[in-house]
Scaffold this motif. Structure first.
Motif, PDB file in Angstrom:
ATOM      1  N   GLN A 110       0.990  -1.242   0.131  1.00 20.10           N
ATOM      2  CA  GLN A 110      -0.211  -0.238   0.319  1.00 20.10           C
ATOM      3  C   GLN A 110       1.357   1.538   0.195  1.00 20.10           C
ATOM      4  O   GLN A 110       0.457   2.059  -0.502  1.00 20.10           O
ATOM      5  N   ASP A 113       2.264   1.875  -3.366  1.00 18.86           N
ATOM      6  CA  ASP A 113       1.217   2.342  -4.451  1.00 18.86           C
ATOM      7  C   ASP A 113       1.020   3.750  -4.149  1.00 18.86           C
ATOM      8  O   ASP A 113       0.468   4.389  -5.120  1.00 18.86           O
ATOM      9  N   MET A 114       0.726   4.027  -2.856  1.00 17.18           N
ATOM     10  CA  MET A 114       0.402   5.500  -2.764  1.00 17.18           C
ATOM     11  C   MET A 114       1.758   6.344  -2.524  1.00 17.18           C
ATOM     12  O   MET A 114       1.336   7.434  -3.318  1.00 17.18           O
ATOM     13  N   GLN A 159      -2.738  -2.957  13.057  1.00 17.86           N
ATOM     14  CA  GLN A 159      -3.663  -1.624  12.889  1.00 17.86           C
ATOM     15  C   GLN A 159      -2.358  -1.348  12.053  1.00 17.86           C
ATOM     16  O   GLN A 159      -1.164  -1.577  12.742  1.00 17.86           O
ATOM     17  N   ARG A 161      -0.881   2.990   9.892  1.00 17.90           N
ATOM     18  CA  ARG A 161      -1.044   4.142   9.875  1.00 17.90           C
ATOM     19  C   ARG A 161       0.063   3.962   8.447  1.00 17.90           C
ATOM     20  O   ARG A 161       1.207   4.700   8.808  1.00 17.90           O
ATOM     21  N   GLN A 163       1.354   7.222   5.239  1.00 15.37           N
ATOM     22  CA  GLN A 163       1.613   8.737   5.318  1.00 15.37           C
ATOM     23  C   GLN A 163       2.282   8.543   3.519  1.00 15.37           C
ATOM     24  O   GLN A 163       3.608   8.634   4.591  1.00 15.37           O
ATOM     25  N   SER A 167      -1.065  12.342   2.151  1.00 17.63           N
ATOM     26  CA  SER A 167      -2.422  11.693   1.293  1.00 17.63           C
ATOM     27  C   SER A 167      -2.033  10.302   2.720  1.00 17.63           C
ATOM     28  O   SER A 167      -0.956  10.295   3.613  1.00 17.63           O
ATOM     29  N   ARG A 168      -3.136  10.096   3.958  1.00 16.35           N
ATOM     30  CA  ARG A 168      -2.655   9.287   4.863  1.00 16.35           C
ATOM     31  C   ARG A 168      -4.021   8.231   4.461  1.00 16.35           C
ATOM     32  O   ARG A 168      -4.621   7.934   3.513  1.00 16.35           O
ATOM     33  N   ARG A 169      -3.694   6.823   5.001  1.00 17.98           N
ATOM     34  CA  ARG A 169      -4.325   5.764   4.790  1.00 17.98           C
ATOM     35  C   ARG A 169      -3.985   4.635   6.628  1.00 17.98           C
ATOM     36  O   ARG A 169      -3.837   4.795   6.794  1.00 17.98           O
ATOM     37  N   GLU A 170      -5.503   4.535   6.821  1.00 19.07           N
ATOM     38  CA  GLU A 170      -5.510   3.152   7.766  1.00 19.07           C
ATOM     39  C   GLU A 170      -6.104   1.951   7.670  1.00 19.07           C
ATOM     40  O   GLU A 170      -6.333   1.790   6.346  1.00 19.07           O
ATOM     41  N   VAL A 171      -4.992   0.953   8.000  1.00 21.29           N
ATOM     42  CA  VAL A 171      -5.068  -0.283   7.501  1.00 21.29           C
ATOM     43  C   VAL A 171      -5.334  -1.010   9.113  1.00 21.29           C
ATOM     44  O   VAL A 171      -4.524  -0.738  10.460  1.00 21.29           O
TER      45      VAL A 171
END
Length: 198
Positions: A110, A113-114, A159, A161, A163, A167-171
């Motif tokens: 991920q 990808d970011m 869990q 995070r 960044q 752009s941020r994503r939480e798993v």
């Protein structure tokens, strides 16, 4: 013209009354009438028997189909209930282990990808305590700039995070496991309810 007057009369006298013998034509008419009456009665009996037979066959077929449907649904429901231990082991043992093993690889995938969407932006990965080494070993060495790895004690198992720039994503793999376990429980609950209502 009839020739009856030329022939001898064989009319029998019984008790004072004359018995009249039928001529061939009258006898044939009487035979035809009796045949038609018998044929009609036989035909009516056959039609009635056929209707009764059809009604009986239809009722038996309907009952058989109803029994088959009930048996099929009961069998499916019982099969689902017999799978409950498998569902429990999947949601409590197998899936957590699979997610645990793939957690680091999922985070790195991920993050990459970011990073493709935001080139040359600073990257951060926040993971639960004790997971930074697993994740660090999977980060590609040519990823630029190198991501900063932070262990965050507020994060639970599964869990993280990510960044990249803004752009941020939480798993949250634990939430995924919980929703899968709820889905299994709901499925088994509905099967039990269906079986108890039958």
């Amino acid at each position: 013209m009839s020739i009856a007057h030329l022939l001898e009369d064989f009319t029998v006298q019984v008790g004072g009354g004359a018995v009249h013998l039928l001529d061939e034509e009258a006898l044939e008419e009487q035979r035809l009438a009796a045949f038609e009456q018998g044929y009609g009665a036989g035909w009516d009996d056959a039609v009635q028997a056929q209707q009764q037979s059809r009604g009986q066959v239809s009722a038996e077929l309907s009952k058989s189909l109803e029994d088959m449907s009930f048996t099929y649904h009961e069998a499916i429901t019982r099969m689902i209930l017999s799978l409950e231990p498998m569902f429990q082991s999947l949601s409590q043992a197998v899936l957590p282990d699979v997610i645990e093993r793939g957690f680091a690889a999922c985070l790195v995938e991920q993050l990459c990808d970011m990073a493709r969407e935001q080139i040359e932006q600073p990257m951060q990965i926040m993971v639960p305590e004790g997971r930074s080494e697993d994740v660090e070993s999977l980060i590609p060495s040519d990823l630029s700039p190198a991501p900063r790895l932070i262990e965050d004690p507020s994060l639970g198992p599964g869990q993280a995070r990510l960044q990249v720039g803004m752009s941020r994503r939480e798993v949250d793999c634990s939430a995924l496991l919980t929703s899968v376990a709820r889905a299994f429980d709901s499925y088994v609950f509905e099967a039990r309810e269906a079986l108890s209502n039958e």
